[in-house]
Write a protein that holds these residues in place. Sequence first.
Motif, PDB file in Angstrom:
ATOM      1  N   VAL A 179       0.844  -1.205   0.000  1.00 25.99           N
ATOM      2  CA  VAL A 179       0.000   0.000   0.000  1.00 25.99           C
ATOM      3  C   VAL A 179       0.878   1.254   0.000  1.00 25.99           C
ATOM      4  O   VAL A 179       0.553   2.242  -0.656  1.00 25.99           O
ATOM      5  N   GLU A 180       2.026   1.220   0.677  1.00 24.85           N
ATOM      6  CA  GLU A 180       2.932   2.386   0.700  1.00 24.85           C
ATOM      7  C   GLU A 180       3.332   2.764  -0.727  1.00 24.85           C
ATOM      8  O   GLU A 180       3.304   3.932  -1.109  1.00 24.85           O
ATOM      9  N   THR A 181       3.684   1.762  -1.525  1.00 25.10           N
ATOM     10  CA  THR A 181       4.062   2.019  -2.921  1.00 25.10           C
ATOM     11  C   THR A 181       2.871   2.570  -3.704  1.00 25.10           C
ATOM     12  O   THR A 181       3.006   3.517  -4.489  1.00 25.10           O
ATOM     13  N   LEU A 182       1.693   2.008  -3.474  1.00 25.44           N
ATOM     14  CA  LEU A 182       0.505   2.454  -4.214  1.00 25.44           C
ATOM     15  C   LEU A 182       0.151   3.895  -3.871  1.00 25.44           C
ATOM     16  O   LEU A 182      -0.259   4.667  -4.741  1.00 25.44           O
ATOM     17  N   VAL A 183       0.318   4.263  -2.602  1.00 29.74           N
ATOM     18  CA  VAL A 183       0.018   5.649  -2.191  1.00 29.74           C
ATOM     19  C   VAL A 183       0.935   6.600  -2.953  1.00 29.74           C
ATOM     20  O   VAL A 183       0.491   7.616  -3.489  1.00 29.74           O
ATOM     21  N   LYS A 184       2.217   6.237  -3.036  1.00 29.03           N
ATOM     22  CA  LYS A 184       3.178   7.089  -3.767  1.00 29.03           C
ATOM     23  C   LYS A 184       2.795   7.212  -5.229  1.00 29.03           C
ATOM     24  O   LYS A 184       2.756   8.302  -5.790  1.00 29.03           O
TER      25      LYS A 184
END
Length: 199
Positions: free
Chosen positions: A134-139
Amino acid sequence: MISTRPIRSGNSSEAPVITPAEIGALARRIDRPIVLIGLMGVGKSTVGRKLADLLDTGFIDADEAIETAAQRSVSEIFEAHGEAYFRDGERRVIARLMAEGHGVIATGGGAFVDAETRAMILDHGVTVWIRATVETLVKRTGRRNSRPLLRDGDPQAILNRLADERDPLYRQAPIHVNSEEGPHHATALRILEGIERWL
Ligand code: S3P
């Protein structure tokens, strides 16, 4: 004989080594569209284009096909008619794209949640779940403001909720590939490796 065991290809960002001749031989064995599923921001469209280039086949993005058919953006369709209406159109457009014989189809993140669309993709495509944290997707999703579902609240909380709801469905795909940081080309190669092992 097609195995039903999920292939979790390449958990690192390292690209497998596949020769052009091997890719050509693999392309000849694939007799259905490769359908990419997964949450917003995993890179379905970018990876899909690379994958189609590698396989020397055509690529189509389902969201773009919906926008062309409706002559409106996805956001405008959500705003004017709501999500249920969008899903209905999405199901019909994906059915048409699957019948048209495109080599690689990128679907919108919610398409696979619809039971009918999901059954159609699983039955008539080579289904590949592209995943990322999810961290990557938020970015990645933070770079554009084109996703109606991320506008009404904290994107991280929304993506966490969508991952909780949707991952059990996405998991039904026979091929799973991670796309964290690192070149999309490497993800495309890992998809080829996953398909090779699955076919
Ligand atoms: C959606 C994902 C979007 C688009 C629409 C809804 C979803 O596509 O279809 O905004 O429900 O996850 P991408 O996954 O290509 O961003």
